[in-house]
Design a protein around this motif. Structure first.
Motif, PDB file in Angstrom:
ATOM      1  N   LEU A 165       0.830  -1.207   0.000  1.00 54.41           N
ATOM      2  CA  LEU A 165       0.000   0.000   0.000  1.00 54.41           C
ATOM      3  C   LEU A 165       0.867   1.261   0.000  1.00 54.41           C
ATOM      4  N   THR A 166       1.977   1.225   0.775  1.00 57.46           N
ATOM      5  CA  THR A 166       2.838   2.420   0.807  1.00 57.46           C
ATOM      6  C   THR A 166       3.469   2.679  -0.556  1.00 57.46           C
ATOM      7  N   ARG A 212      -0.072   5.000  -0.015  1.00 61.95           N
ATOM      8  CA  ARG A 212      -1.178   4.889   0.935  1.00 61.95           C
ATOM      9  C   ARG A 212      -0.675   4.363   2.279  1.00 61.95           C
ATOM     10  N   GLU A 213      -1.531   4.478   3.260  1.00 55.23           N
ATOM     11  CA  GLU A 213      -1.170   3.940   4.570  1.00 55.23           C
ATOM     12  C   GLU A 213      -2.113   2.822   4.918  1.00 55.23           C
ATOM     13  N   SER A 223      -1.334   3.664  -9.911  1.00 55.32           N
ATOM     14  CA  SER A 223      -2.724   3.569  -9.454  1.00 55.32           C
ATOM     15  C   SER A 223      -3.526   2.572 -10.307  1.00 55.32           C
TER      16      SER A 223
END
Ligand code: HEC
Ligand code: HEC
Length: 293
Positions: free
Chosen positions: A201-202, A206-207, A245
């Motif tokens: 995710l990172t 993203r977190e 993405s």
């Protein structure tokens, strides 16, 4: 077809024709003694039945259909393996249509085949022809607008599994592709999985609410053989870029965890026996035109 089935069909067809002729012949008039009022004596709901034959014209129409079927079965195939005197076959008719189409489109295909894809995308007619081929052959998997679906890549975006050059695209279509993401659930264990998902995710900024991304980064070495040390993917084996993405199977934590646990195997079938080289050239131009105009 084996001789047995051929004869089986012939005998069934003959029995049917004879039976229909017989039925017609024997029911022309009923063999009953009429009642005093001239009816057969059959009554239903107060309606009585005269013993009148079918009108002549009607009867003859039935006979004509029987004669028609016999003539048909002589000139066209229908009696088992017998080919019919016209020598017609659906395969032959198809071949004729293919030959006609080749004669008509052959020169156009040939002209376009000589033009490089980068140039061909400027020829509107060629792109439209490629789009038609796409609509016939590819839409079931990639969608009519080429935007794909989970597991079926979107061909209109910037994310490419196997590369975006005309040669890459043509290779994908001609020889097909198989992307193998091995199941990693057992190797990672439950916590390991959470950590790796957090790290993945990172990669796309993203977190993750769960898992330790730092620990996941250390475990990512088993992934980097295919996805690259930075997770940017590898077009040689179709390992997706995990930093963008664009997601083939979905980028939610749950779907990423599912992909990593169970593995995935996307198959793009080879089209070299389905389309001609000229058609592949045109459909390549169409795909290329979606991201290069
Ligand atoms: C043997 C090579 C290989 C290894 C090792 C591997 N992957 Fe993959 N991975 C692939 C391929 C190839 C695909 C694309 C599968 C497809 O096209 O069906 C993929 C797909 C994925 C996807 C789906 C991406 C998307 O766009 O939906 C994720 C997420 C992923 N891998 C994460 C990982 C992680 C995390 C690891 C390590 C635990 C890992 N992979 C190890 C080859 C590999
Ligand atoms: C049976 C389904 C199916 C059909 C039909 C199909 N594709 Fe695919 N295609 C796929 C799948 C699945 C993938 C991804 C393979 C993978 O995961 O490694 C793919 C991948 C591709 C790629 C590579 C994409 C990339 O990101 O590198 C191209 C280009 C492509 N297809 C074009 C076509 C064209 C053009 C046609 C029609 C001539 C077609 N496909 C027909 C299922 C299909």
């Amino acid at each position: 077809m084996s001789d047995f089935w051929s004869w089986y069909i012939i005998i069934l067809v003959v029995i049917n024709i004879v039976a229909i002729w017989g039925l017609l012949h024997f029911t022309r008039e009923l063999d009953v003694t009429p009642e005093e009022d001239g009816t057969t004596g059959h009554a239903y709901d107060g309606i009585k039945e005269y013993n009148n034959p079918l009108p002549r014209w009607w009867l003859y129409m039935f006979y004509i259909t029987i004669i028609y079927s016999v003539v048909y079965l002589i000139v066209y195939p229908g009696m088992g393996n017998y080919a019919g005197t016209f020598g017609w076959s659906s395969a032959g008719q198809h071949q004729e249509q293919v030959d006609d189409a080749n004669a008509k489109f052959g020169p156009i295909f040939e002209k376009y085949a000589k033009i490089e894809v980068e140039e061909l995308v400027k020829e509107k007619k060629a792109v439209v022809m490629g789009q038609r081929i796409f609509a016939n052959t590819c839409f079931a998997c990639h969608g009519s607008d080429a935007r794909g679906a989970p597991g079926y890549p979107n061909l209109t975006d910037s994310g490419w599994l196997y590369g975006s050059t005309p040669d890459d695209i043509k290779m994908s279509i001609t020889n097909g592709r198989t992307g193998v993401m091995p199941p990693m659930g057992a190797a990672l264990g439950e916590d390991g999985l959470k950590d790796v998902v957090a790290y993945v995710l990172t990669l796309s900024g993203r977190e993750s609410p769960t898992g330790d991304a730092e620990a996941g980064k250390a475990k990512f070495v088993i992934c980097s053989a295919c996805h690259g040390a930075e997770g940017k993917g590898n077009p040689l084996m179709g390992a997706p870029d995990l930093t963008d993405s664009v997601w083939l199977y979905g980028g939610s934590p749950m779907l990423i965890a599912k992909t990593v646990t169970e593995g995935r195997m996307g198959v793009m079938p080879a089209h070299r026996d389905i389309l001609t080289a000229e058609q592949i050239h045109l459909v390549t131009a169409y795909i290329y035109s979606l991201t290069n105009q």
